[in-house]
Design a protein around this motif. Structure first.
Motif, PDB file in Angstrom:
ATOM      1  N   ASP A 117       0.839  -1.192   0.000  1.00  0.00           N
ATOM      2  CA  ASP A 117       0.000   0.000   0.000  1.00  0.00           C
ATOM      3  C   ASP A 117       0.882   1.254   0.000  1.00  0.00           C
ATOM      4  OD1 ASP A 117      -2.343   1.444   0.111  1.00  0.00           O
ATOM      5  OD2 ASP A 117      -2.891   0.832   2.141  1.00  0.00           O
ATOM      6  N   ASP A 118       0.338   2.350  -0.482  1.00  0.00           N
ATOM      7  CA  ASP A 118       1.024   3.651  -0.436  1.00  0.00           C
ATOM      8  C   ASP A 118       2.425   3.538  -1.031  1.00  0.00           C
ATOM      9  OD1 ASP A 118      -1.248   4.269   1.075  1.00  0.00           O
ATOM     10  OD2 ASP A 118      -0.206   3.946   2.972  1.00  0.00           O
TER      11      ASP A 118
ATOM     12  N   ASP B  21       0.732   5.246  -4.459  1.00  0.00           N
ATOM     13  CA  ASP B  21       0.118   6.187  -3.520  1.00  0.00           C
ATOM     14  C   ASP B  21      -0.578   7.338  -4.243  1.00  0.00           C
ATOM     15  OD1 ASP B  21      -0.160   6.852  -0.608  1.00  0.00           O
ATOM     16  OD2 ASP B  21       0.655   8.753  -1.387  1.00  0.00           O
TER      17      ASP B  21
ATOM     18  N   GLU C 270      -4.053   4.540  -6.647  1.00  0.00           N
ATOM     19  CA  GLU C 270      -4.993   4.976  -5.607  1.00  0.00           C
ATOM     20  C   GLU C 270      -5.378   6.437  -5.835  1.00  0.00           C
ATOM     21  OE1 GLU C 270      -4.143   3.205  -1.495  1.00  0.00           O
ATOM     22  OE2 GLU C 270      -2.289   4.210  -2.020  1.00  0.00           O
TER      23      GLU C 270
HETATM   24 MG    MG Z   1      -2.973   3.706   0.298  1.00  0.00          MG
END
Ligand code: MG
Ligand code: C2E
Ligand code: MG
Ligand code: MG
Length: 289
Positions: free
Chosen positions: A180-181, A203, A237
Motif C-alpha cells: 500500500d502507499d 500512492d 490509488e
Molecule cells: Mg494507500
C-alpha cells in the motif's frame, strides 16, 4: 526576568504536554470502550479494472461510529490504536468482519468479490498474526484467494528476514499480498524481487497531479514499468478524474481505485452499486434477485 520567563515557558510546555497525554489517554479509554460496544464499522471501496470496466475487489476501510455523532475517519484514531496496541484487537475485528462479509456476498449474491484489508505494522509484527489469519479464513470459510492483505514498506525494514518469512507463510495460505502507499516509504527496490507480493498500490500523492506534474508522471510511469518487469500488478490509488484515469490507462495501468469510480460505502450499499456499475456481468450472477 529571563529566568522567570524561562520558568514560565517550561510551565507552559509541561502543561501542554500534560494536556496531550491526557487527551491521548482519554482517546485510548474511548477506543477500548468502542471495541467493547462494537462501535466500529467497515466501509468498502471498489477497485476497478478501468479498461475492462469490471470490479476487481473491494478495500475494507474502518470507521468509528459513536452513537449520535458523525463517522470518525481512521486517520483520527488508527495512530493512537497503533501506539497503544489496541490495533491488534481492532485489526482482528476488521479482518474477521471483512472475511465474513466477503463470504456472505459469495453465498448471498453468488459473486466472488475479493476483499483487501489494511494491516498495521504492530499487527503484522504480532506473533499470533499469521495464525489469526489462518483461523479467520477457516472460520469464515472464505477461499483464501479472495483475501488480500495490504502491507506497507515500513513493515519490511527492520527485521526484513522475519517479515519475508511471514509473508511467505501467508502466501502459502493462498492469500494475496499488496504493498500500500507504494513510493512513500523508505524502501529499496531490491526487496521487491525477494518478497512474494502480487500488487503495488501507487500512492495517491503521485496520482493527484499526474496530468500536470512531469515529476509525478515520471514516477508513476517508472513504478508501472518496474511492476511490469517484475510480474507484479499495479493499482493506482486516489483516482478522482476521467483525465487521471485516461492518463493511467495510457501508461499501462488498468487497476484503479478512487472517488471517480466510487467512494467507500457501507456493505448494505454494495449490491445496488454492483448492479449499477456492471449490470452486464453481474445481473446474470445475481439471478432471481
Ligand atoms: Mg494507500
Ligand atoms: P489507504 O489504505 O491508503 O486507503 C485509501 C484511503 O484513501 C481511504 O481513506 C480512502 O477513503 C481514500 N481515498 C480513496 N479514493 C480517494 C480519492 O479519489 N481521493 C481522495 N482524496 N481519497 C481517496 P480512509 O478510509 O480515510 O483511510 C485512510 C487510511 O487509514 C488508509 O489509507 C489506511 O492506511 C488506514 N486504514 C483504514 N482502515 C484501516 C484498517 O482497517 N486497519 C488499518 N491498520 N488501517 C486502516
Ligand atoms: Mg489500503
Ligand atoms: Mg494503508
Amino acid at each position: 526576568v529571563a529566568k522567570r520567563e524561562g520558568r514560565n515557558r517550561s510551565h507552559f510546555f509541561s502543561a501542554e504536554i500534560l494536556h496531550a497525554i491526557e487527551a491521548r489517554h482519554h482517546l485510548e479509554q474511548r477506543l477500548r470502550r468502542a471495541l467493547k460496544n462494537q462501535e466500529f464499522r467497515l466501509h468498502f471501496q471498489p477497485r476497478i479494472d478501468a479498461e475492462r470496466r469490471s470490479l476487481t475487489g473491494l478495500e475494507a476501510l474502518v470507521r468509528w461510529q459513536v452513537p449520535g455523532e458523525p463517522l470518525i475517519a481512521p486517520g483520527a484514531f488508527i495512530p493512537v490504536a497503533e501506539e497503544t496496541g489496541l490495533i491488534v484487537p481492532l485489526g482482528e475485528w476488521v479482518l474477521e468482519t471483512a472475511c465474513h462479509q466477503a463470504r456472505s456476498w459469495l453465498d448471498g449474491l453468488g459473486v466472488a468479490i475479493p476483499v483487501s484489508v489494511n494491516i498495521a505494522s504492530p499487527q503484522f509484527a504480532h506473533p499470533d498474526f499469521v495464525a489469526h489469519v489462518e483461523r479467520t479464513l477457516s472460520a469464515s470459510r472464505l477461499p483464501p484467494h479472495l483475501l488480500e492483505l495490504e502491507i506497507t514498506e515500513s513493515m519490511l525494514i527492520g527485521n526484513a528476514a522475519q517479515a519475508r518469512d511471514r509473508l511467505q507463510t501467508l502466501k502459502a495460505l493462498g492469500v494475496r499480498l499488496s504493498i500500500d502507499d507504494f513510493g512513500t516509504g523508505y524502501s529499496s527496490l531490491s526487496y521487491l524481487k525477494l518478497l512474494p507480493v502480487d500488487t503495488l498500490k501507487i500512492d495517491r500523492s503521485f496520482v493527484r497531479d499526474l496530468t500536470t506534474d512531469h515529476n509525478d508522471l515520471a514516477i508513476v510511469s517508472a513504478v508501472i514499468g518496474i511492476a511490469g518487469a517484475l510480474g507484479l500488478q499495479v493499482m493506482a490509488e486516489g483516482v478522482e478524474t476521467a483525465e487521471q484515469a485516461q492518463a493511467l490507462i495510457g501508461l499501462g495501468c488498468r487497476g484503479m481505485q478512487g472517488f471517480y469510480f466510487a467512494r467507500p460505502m457501507p456493505s448494505e450499499d454494495v449490491p445496488s452499486w454492483l448492479r449499477g456499475w456492471a449490470p452486464a456481468i453481474l445481473v446474470p450472477m445475481l439471478g432471481a434477485e
